[in-house]
Design an enzyme around this catalytic site. Sequence first.
Site, PDB file in Angstrom:
ATOM      1  CG  HIS A 149      -4.851  -6.523  -0.344  1.00  0.00           C
ATOM      2  ND1 HIS A 149      -6.031  -6.787   0.304  1.00  0.00           N
ATOM      3  CD2 HIS A 149      -4.852  -7.321  -1.453  1.00  0.00           C
ATOM      4  CE1 HIS A 149      -6.716  -7.691  -0.389  1.00  0.00           C
ATOM      5  NE2 HIS A 149      -6.021  -8.030  -1.461  1.00  0.00           N
ATOM      6  CE  LYS A 169      -3.687  -2.485   2.462  1.00  0.00           C
ATOM      7  NZ  LYS A 169      -4.597  -2.515   3.639  1.00  0.00           N
ATOM      8  CG  ASN A 218      -3.479  -2.636   7.105  1.00  0.00           C
ATOM      9  OD1 ASN A 218      -3.379  -2.179   5.968  1.00  0.00           O
ATOM     10  ND2 ASN A 218      -4.499  -3.371   7.495  1.00  0.00           N
ATOM     11  CB  THR A 267      -6.941  -6.537   9.965  1.00  0.00           C
ATOM     12  OG1 THR A 267      -7.355  -7.693   9.230  1.00  0.00           O
ATOM     13  CG2 THR A 267      -7.382  -5.289   9.234  1.00  0.00           C
ATOM     14  CE1 TYR A 304      -9.062  -3.510   0.797  1.00  0.00           C
ATOM     15  CE2 TYR A 304      -8.187  -1.549  -0.272  1.00  0.00           C
ATOM     16  CZ  TYR A 304      -8.013  -2.669   0.520  1.00  0.00           C
ATOM     17  OH  TYR A 304      -6.762  -2.949   1.032  1.00  0.00           O
ATOM     18  CD  GLU A 337      -8.284  -9.478  -3.714  1.00  0.00           C
ATOM     19  OE1 GLU A 337      -7.113  -9.829  -3.434  1.00  0.00           O
ATOM     20  OE2 GLU A 337      -9.155  -9.251  -2.848  1.00  0.00           O
TER      21      GLU A 337
HETATM   22  P1  RTP Z   1      -6.559  -6.203   3.304  1.00  0.00           P
HETATM   23  O1  RTP Z   1      -7.892  -6.561   2.658  1.00  0.00           O
HETATM   24  O2  RTP Z   1      -6.142  -4.795   3.024  1.00  0.00           O
HETATM   25  O3  RTP Z   1      -5.514  -7.229   3.004  1.00  0.00           O
HETATM   26  O4  RTP Z   1      -6.720  -6.268   4.878  1.00  0.00           O
HETATM   27  P2  RTP Z   1      -7.455  -7.367   5.744  1.00  0.00           P
HETATM   28  O5  RTP Z   1      -8.007  -8.453   4.855  1.00  0.00           O
HETATM   29  O6  RTP Z   1      -6.515  -7.781   6.815  1.00  0.00           O
HETATM   30  O7  RTP Z   1      -8.635  -6.543   6.400  1.00  0.00           O
HETATM   31  P3  RTP Z   1     -10.090  -6.198   5.806  1.00  0.00           P
HETATM   32  O8  RTP Z   1     -11.076  -6.532   6.857  1.00  0.00           O
HETATM   33  O9  RTP Z   1     -10.277  -6.808   4.460  1.00  0.00           O
HETATM   34  O10 RTP Z   1     -10.014  -4.630   5.681  1.00  0.00           O
HETATM   35  C1  RTP Z   1      -9.510  -4.022   4.530  1.00  0.00           C
HETATM   36  C2  RTP Z   1      -8.716  -2.816   4.890  1.00  0.00           C
HETATM   37  O11 RTP Z   1      -9.569  -1.780   5.312  1.00  0.00           O
HETATM   38  C3  RTP Z   1      -8.873  -0.977   6.239  1.00  0.00           C
HETATM   39  N1  RTP Z   1      -9.644  -0.928   7.464  1.00  0.00           N
HETATM   40  N2  RTP Z   1      -9.773   0.160   8.142  1.00  0.00           N
HETATM   41  N3  RTP Z   1     -10.546   2.064  10.064  1.00  0.00           N
HETATM   42  C4  RTP Z   1     -10.897   0.791  10.231  1.00  0.00           C
HETATM   43  O12 RTP Z   1     -11.518   0.409  11.177  1.00  0.00           O
HETATM   44  C5  RTP Z   1     -10.514  -0.151   9.201  1.00  0.00           C
HETATM   45  N4  RTP Z   1     -10.850  -1.429   9.160  1.00  0.00           N
HETATM   46  C6  RTP Z   1     -10.280  -1.929   8.045  1.00  0.00           C
HETATM   47  C7  RTP Z   1      -7.522  -1.582   6.481  1.00  0.00           C
HETATM   48  O13 RTP Z   1      -6.580  -0.943   5.616  1.00  0.00           O
HETATM   49  C8  RTP Z   1      -7.727  -3.014   6.044  1.00  0.00           C
HETATM   50  O14 RTP Z   1      -6.516  -3.600   5.649  1.00  0.00           O
HETATM   51 MG    MG Z   2      -9.188  -8.070   3.172  1.00  0.00          MG
END
Ligand code: RTP
Ligand code: MG
Length: 148
Positions: A115, A9, A112, A91, A49, A126
């Site tokens: 991805h 990112k 973070n 996450t 997303y 994707e």
């Molecule tokens: P990613 O998709 O980016 O690999 O991350 P992930 O699976 O670990 O987490 P996901 O639940 O899919 O969330 C996607 C991305 O959204 C952002 N996020 N922000 N502000 C918040 O509460 C929040 N929650 C999620 C993070 O950048 C997360 O990686």
């Molecule tokens: Mg995710």
Amino acid sequence: MERTFLMIKPDGVQRGLISNIIGRFETKGFTLVGLKFMAVSRELAEKHYDVHRERPFFAGLVDFITSGPVVAMVWEGEGVIASARKIIGATKPLEAEPGTIRGDLGVTVGRNIIHGSDAPETAQAEIALWFTDSELVSWEPAAKGWLY
Ligand code: RTP
Ligand code: MG
């Protein structure tokens, strides 16, 4: 052989973490089959997303992902989808174990670093969203016989 989509990112790029991150997947033994350094359009970020479209953080997440260049990658290997998620870590970086990318290098969920696709279906979708077939290279690393 299984493939996954990973994206460093904008924060990972701005903080000079590209080689640190790529090195972890390379030394693990996974095979790089696609790599692009690129700006992300709002359209692409929103599609990527889309599952989070109704979440309160969606607009901020799209702003963030489009705020600077990213490194888009496809990696190949046995179990690479789940393994990459382990290497990436939880996450929320404060909950991610030391030794993981987010555990070692990050602090907050909105920054973070990387991805990774979370399942075979999302990996396939994707990869197709971010790469054309001609941008992916199928090849046999010489070291493969020492890994498998
Ligand atoms: P990613 O998709 O980016 O690999 O991350 P992930 O699976 O670990 O987490 P996901 O639940 O899919 O969330 C996607 C991305 O959204 C952002 N996020 N922000 N502000 C918040 O509460 C929040 N929650 C999620 C993070 O950048 C997360 O990686
Ligand atoms: Mg995710």
